[in-house]
Design an enzyme around this catalytic site. Structure first.
Site, PDB file in Angstrom:
ATOM      1  N   GLY A  74       0.643  -1.175  -0.001  1.00  0.00           N
ATOM      2  CA  GLY A  74       0.160   0.054   0.056  1.00  0.00           C
ATOM      3  C   GLY A  74       0.906   1.265   0.177  1.00  0.00           C
ATOM      4  N   THR A  77       3.786   1.442   2.563  1.00  0.00           N
ATOM      5  CA  THR A  77       5.128   0.716   1.955  1.00  0.00           C
ATOM      6  C   THR A  77       5.755   1.320   0.926  1.00  0.00           C
ATOM      7  OG1 THR A  77       3.708  -1.297   2.591  1.00  0.00           O
ATOM      8  CG2 THR A  77       5.830  -1.765   1.465  1.00  0.00           C
ATOM      9  N   THR A 101      -5.002  -0.727   0.818  1.00  0.00           N
ATOM     10  CA  THR A 101      -6.125  -0.112   0.712  1.00  0.00           C
ATOM     11  C   THR A 101      -6.183   1.049  -0.180  1.00  0.00           C
ATOM     12  OG1 THR A 101      -5.432   1.469   2.580  1.00  0.00           O
ATOM     13  CG2 THR A 101      -6.927  -0.402   3.285  1.00  0.00           C
ATOM     14  N   SER A 220      -0.136  18.298 -12.219  1.00  0.00           N
ATOM     15  CA  SER A 220       0.697  17.055 -12.873  1.00  0.00           C
ATOM     16  C   SER A 220       1.750  16.973 -11.726  1.00  0.00           C
ATOM     17  CB  SER A 220       1.140  17.527 -14.047  1.00  0.00           C
ATOM     18  OG  SER A 220       2.132  16.517 -14.809  1.00  0.00           O
ATOM     19  N   ASP A 223       5.407  18.565 -13.525  1.00  0.00           N
ATOM     20  CA  ASP A 223       5.550  19.929 -14.034  1.00  0.00           C
ATOM     21  C   ASP A 223       6.553  20.894 -13.257  1.00  0.00           C
ATOM     22  OD1 ASP A 223       4.007  20.227 -11.629  1.00  0.00           O
ATOM     23  OD2 ASP A 223       2.117  20.989 -12.487  1.00  0.00           O
ATOM     24  N   GLU A 281       0.943   8.397   6.076  1.00  0.00           N
ATOM     25  CA  GLU A 281       1.824   8.086   7.159  1.00  0.00           C
ATOM     26  C   GLU A 281       1.829   9.305   7.795  1.00  0.00           C
ATOM     27  OE1 GLU A 281       3.245   4.870   7.598  1.00  0.00           O
ATOM     28  OE2 GLU A 281       1.752   4.494   6.100  1.00  0.00           O
TER      29      GLU A 281
END
EC number: 2.7.1.-
Length: 305
Positions: A74, A77, A101, A220, A223, A281
């Protein structure tokens, strides 16, 4: 089929989000071994292991011929691998295989949400170069946020319901779902200063957060610029149509309650000090310094058909 790479390393964590990680490893190695002459499968047992392995790869102590990295997991990690690659200046391409998830950045890379399908896409994927966010001494691919986004992340970690669900963070009428904490902020973006009271500040590199797309058409991760959003109104019932796409030129004209500020270098202080969510996180508190590092990382990308 000709092997594209000499030696690939597939990192994974036992608590990757897959129900059966060993079965998942078997399902992805079929495709990965077809593009690598040698494929190493490396378990990360503890937080920080992947960063340690990146250091060993850099110094050639892991192996002398590693030329591609894969990660099955996920966003957390993936974030650890990004930090390992950036902090040890590993100029190696990375293939991301969803296993948690949310894998917000895999949407940007047009990678399938299923790990087996994603591994098959790696066979024909091309290497793209992407910007990275630096936050103090940490790195992230996708976003930095504080306020309501942290409250939501803590709800999810506690096993409570994700109040945003599949809705966009920028689309939820969150006042009815949660009582947001107000805080004072002082923000410097490319030497321009902003201050006030808010419930959430979000700095995005990638266009997907929480499984949905931010409706800013020219956002983006290639950019050389970051996009900061300040939520000015306590209630975010802000639009006739929050999902109506718009660009940077007219965002602040037609979007009430959310200010959009593009920039490259950002400093943020708050009162009180606030926890900071970095790609899912929560590991820092304000004050923080944020900057974009252009063209910093190579990621396998599926061509958008």
């Amino acid at each position: 089929m000709e092997n594209k790479y000499t030696h690939g390393v597939l990192f994974y964590h036992e608590h990757s989000g897959l129900k059966n990680i060993n079965q998942g490893i078997g399902e992805v190695t079929t495709a990965l071994s077809s593009i690598c002459k040698h494929l190493s499968i490396q378990l990360s047992e503890n937080e920080g292991d992947i960063i340690k392995y990146c250091q060993e790869i850099k110094t050639k102590n892991y192996a002398k011929d590693v030329d591609i990295l894969f990660i099955l997991g996920g966003d957390g990690t993936v974030n650890e691998l990004i930090n390992g690659v950036m902090s040890h200046d590993l100029q190696l391409p990375i293939g991301i295989l969803p296993g948690g998830t949310f894998n917000d950045f895999t949407k940007t890379l047009n990678i399938a949400p299923n790990h087996k399908q994603a591994s098959e896409q790696m066979i024909s994927a091309q290497v793209g170069t992407y910007d990275v966010i630096k936050i103090n001494n940490q790195y992230a691919l996708n976003f930095v946020g504080l306020g309501l986004i942290v409250q939501n992340a803590e709800n999810v970690q506690d096993g409570s319901k994700d109040i945003f669900g599949k809705l966009s963070y920028i689309g939820s009428t969150v006042k009815t779902l949660l009582n947001p904490t107000q805080f004072n902020y002082q923000l410097s973006i490319d030497d321009k200063t902003y201050s006030g009271e808010t419930t959430m500040i979000l700095t995005a590199n990638g266009p997907f957060i929480g499984g949905s797309r931010i409706p800013l058409t020219d956002l983006s991760p290639q950019d050389g610029e970051l996009n900061t959003f300040i939520f000015n109104e306590q209630s975010f019932s802000i639009l006739n149509d929050i999902f109506k796409k718009r660009d940077s030129m007219n965002w602040n004209e037609i979007t009430q309650g959310i200010e959009h500020i593009p920039g490259k270098k950002i400093s943020l202080t708050t009162d009180p000090a606030m926890k900071v969510d970095i790609d899912g996180e929560i590991s820092l508190e304000t004050p923080i310094d944020i900057e974009v590092i252009p063209n910093a990382i190579q990621l396998l990308t599926v061509n958008d058909l």
